[in-house]
Design a protein around this motif. Sequence first.
Motif, PDB file in Angstrom:
ATOM      1  N   ILE A   6      39.614  39.178  34.743  1.00  0.00           N
ATOM      2  CA  ILE A   6      40.987  39.642  34.569  1.00  0.00           C
ATOM      3  C   ILE A   6      41.007  40.848  33.623  1.00  0.00           C
ATOM      4  N   SER A  44      43.809  44.337  32.462  1.00  0.00           N
ATOM      5  CA  SER A  44      45.238  44.646  32.378  1.00  0.00           C
ATOM      6  C   SER A  44      45.405  46.160  32.327  1.00  0.00           C
ATOM      7  N   ASP A  53      48.695  42.836  34.890  1.00  0.00           N
ATOM      8  CA  ASP A  53      47.375  42.214  34.940  1.00  0.00           C
ATOM      9  C   ASP A  53      46.666  42.548  36.241  1.00  0.00           C
ATOM     10  N   ILE A 110      43.996  40.936  38.512  1.00  0.00           N
ATOM     11  CA  ILE A 110      43.425  39.605  38.710  1.00  0.00           C
ATOM     12  C   ILE A 110      42.570  39.601  39.974  1.00  0.00           C
ATOM     13  N   GLU A 133      43.614  43.432  28.278  1.00  0.00           N
ATOM     14  CA  GLU A 133      43.175  42.049  28.428  1.00  0.00           C
ATOM     15  C   GLU A 133      41.719  41.982  27.991  1.00  0.00           C
ATOM     16  N   CYS A 162      38.331  41.464  28.292  1.00  0.00           N
ATOM     17  CA  CYS A 162      37.596  41.261  29.540  1.00  0.00           C
ATOM     18  C   CYS A 162      36.077  41.302  29.355  1.00  0.00           C
TER      19      CYS A 162
END
Length: 229
Positions: free
Chosen positions: A160, A162, A173, A175, A198, A200
């Motif tokens: 994930i 962002s 996001d 995904i 995010e 990651c």
Amino acid sequence: MATWAYLSFQDSASPLMEQLIFFHDHIMLVLILIITFVGYMMSTILFNFFINRYMLEHQMIELIWTTLPAIILIFIALPSLRLLYLLDEVNNPTLTLKTIGHQWYWSYEYSDFLQVEFDSYMLPFNELNNSSFRLLDVDNRTVLPMNTQIRIIISAADVIHSWTVPALGVKADAIPGRLNQTSVLINRPGLFFGQCSEICGANHSFMPIVIESVSTDSFLNWVSSHSSD
């Protein structure tokens, strides 16, 4: 530059970001000041021993501190719901951009044109020049036309991510196995920087986003040059 500029939002480059800043400056800050003032009054006056015995049992006071929070919540909820709806609305897009997050770079596809796709990596320190921004500049900037309704489709290939550009009011996001969608209309030319928001992996901090907003003619020339490569 004034100190306030470092504490506030970036200058907006889209109508939605203008609305977000207006909501923050003229609704949230005002309500925070009101709540702070009311809290101060309650802590210094209402809880005074001599007044406390009388006022805490007074029906009018109980009515006020029951209805006042409800009114405050209504003033927050109505513009918030309106903004949430506008942020999710995609209205007759002229251009579609697909962005895919990887560990740790972004790839872009212009779905309306043939063979216009590329990867975008952060520029290493030894390739920076005097006009580059450390940890923010990339080797391939994402060029978009201004004053154009753009649909952005966002996904990821591994974990994930962002995709976030603060000046445009965009944060969505990315995904794996799912397509998220947002829209943006850039109302001025310029460079707008963003980053993955995010966590990651190890190089999460090293996958920046650079949007270059240009005129429609300049964008078509850019597309033509990339289509012929």
